[in-house]
Design a protein around this motif. Structure first.
Motif, short mmCIF file in Angstrom:
data_model
loop_
_atom_site.label_atom_id
_atom_site.label_comp_id
_atom_site.label_asym_id
_atom_site.label_seq_id
_atom_site.Cartn_x
_atom_site.Cartn_y
_atom_site.Cartn_z
N ARG A 72 78.21 56.72 39.29
CA ARG A 72 78.01 56.57 40.72
C ARG A 72 79.38 56.45 41.39
N GLU A 105 78.42 55.20 46.82
CA GLU A 105 77.14 54.68 46.34
C GLU A 105 77.26 53.24 45.84
N ARG A 106 78.46 52.86 45.43
CA ARG A 106 78.64 51.53 44.86
C ARG A 106 79.14 50.51 45.87
N GLU A 164 75.23 65.06 43.45
CA GLU A 164 76.54 64.49 43.16
C GLU A 164 76.95 64.83 41.73
#
Length: 296
Positions: free
Chosen positions: A48, A52-53, A229
């Motif tokens: 990720r 996203e994190r 992604e």
């Protein structure tokens, strides 16, 4: 130092803005890249990326900033922010070169609009970040120079350095702690109009393109926008190589293809600079190999 930066990260999260750790004294993310992903924790189901994190979870933030003095990044897309970055000229520029604030003020005057009053942060280089809430129903990406020289914008696919962060050139500090104002309609229109024009570039009435070439352009840009992604850059490269032949054959102008793919890549979450390099490489490769149209 850790407490000061931890407070800056928690303050941003309390405002609903997703944060990520940046390298101490730097502006680059401190999170691991895909090539060294351990495949555990957040990445247990696959790597990720930083956007996203980014998080607003105070417990995760306390753990992340517990040991090292990480600078603080704010992921603009997940935070529903659009930040207008008014930059300073490079050090070797002429003394009369206008900075981003001057250019933005002139842009507002030409549009017959007042300079918006909103949250403002001074950057380490002396520039200014203007924070706005993102317009509903519109997914804006990053831009570089689209509104004017030394004016960039950060939205989906981008982040800004939060106030309280420190770099060798200086600190990021709040100039106006007002809540972010909604992105003005006239600025939204300037950003979305460019996107709309790119999306409609394959209209037969606008260009000398065969129906097949126009259909290919629409299909390839759609594939880039929808790429998952981890496959976005490779998909963009394949699209550029597929469309380069139509440039070589005279069916599509190169600037049209570049604009359409650039828009699609930014919509997918790639950075403007990365898109430009990938598109240029793919088109050059294809054009060199398709100098003449093959007979059916």
């Amino acid at each position: 130092m850790n407490r000061h930066l931890l407070f800056a990260a928690l303050d941003a999260a309390e405002r609903g803005w997703a944060v990520l750790p940046l390298r101490p004294g730097d502006k680059r993310p401190a999170l691991h890249g895909e090539d060294v992903c351990p495949g555990i924790g957040d990445c247990a189901g696959g790597h990720r990326k930083w956007e996203e994190r980014a998080t607003i979870d105070p417990d995760r933030i306390r753990r992340a900033w517990g040991d090292l003095p990480f600078n603080v990044g704010i992921a603009t897309g997940p935070s529903d922010l659009v930040v207008v970055d008014l930059d300073m000229p490079k050090r070797k520029s002429s003394t009369d070169t206008p900075n981003g604030v001057t250019t933005f003020t002139a842009l507002c005057e030409r549009a017959g609009q007042a300079v918006p009053t909103t949250r403002a942060v001074r950057t380490a280089s002396g520039g200014v970040h203007l924070y706005f809430t993102a317009p509903p129903g519109v997914r804006l990406g990053n831009t570089a120079g689209r509104l004017g020289k030394r004016i960039d914008t950060r939205a989906w696919g981008g982040y800004v350095v939060a106030p309280g962060s420190l770099t060798p050139t200086g600190a990021y500090a709040v100039l106006n702690d007002a809540p972010p104002a909604p992105l003005p309609d006239w600025l939204r229109d300037r950003l979305t109009a460019r996107q709309a024009s790119r999306a409609l570039m394959a209209a037969p009435s606008a260009v000398r393109a065969s129906r097949y070439a126009a259909a290919a352009l629409n299909a390839e840009t759609a594939s880039v926008r929808q790429a998952p992604e981890g496959e976005r850059n490779a998909t963009l490269l394949r699209a550029a190589r597929a469309l380069g032949r139509f440039i070589a054959w005279g069916d599509l102008p190169r600037e049209q293809v570049e604009e359409a793919l650039q828009w699609a890549g930014e919509q997918a979450g790639l950075s403007p600079r990365s898109c430009e390099a990938t598109i240029r490489s793919g088109l050059n490769w294809s054009i060199a190999r398709n100098g003449q149209r093959r007979a059916a």
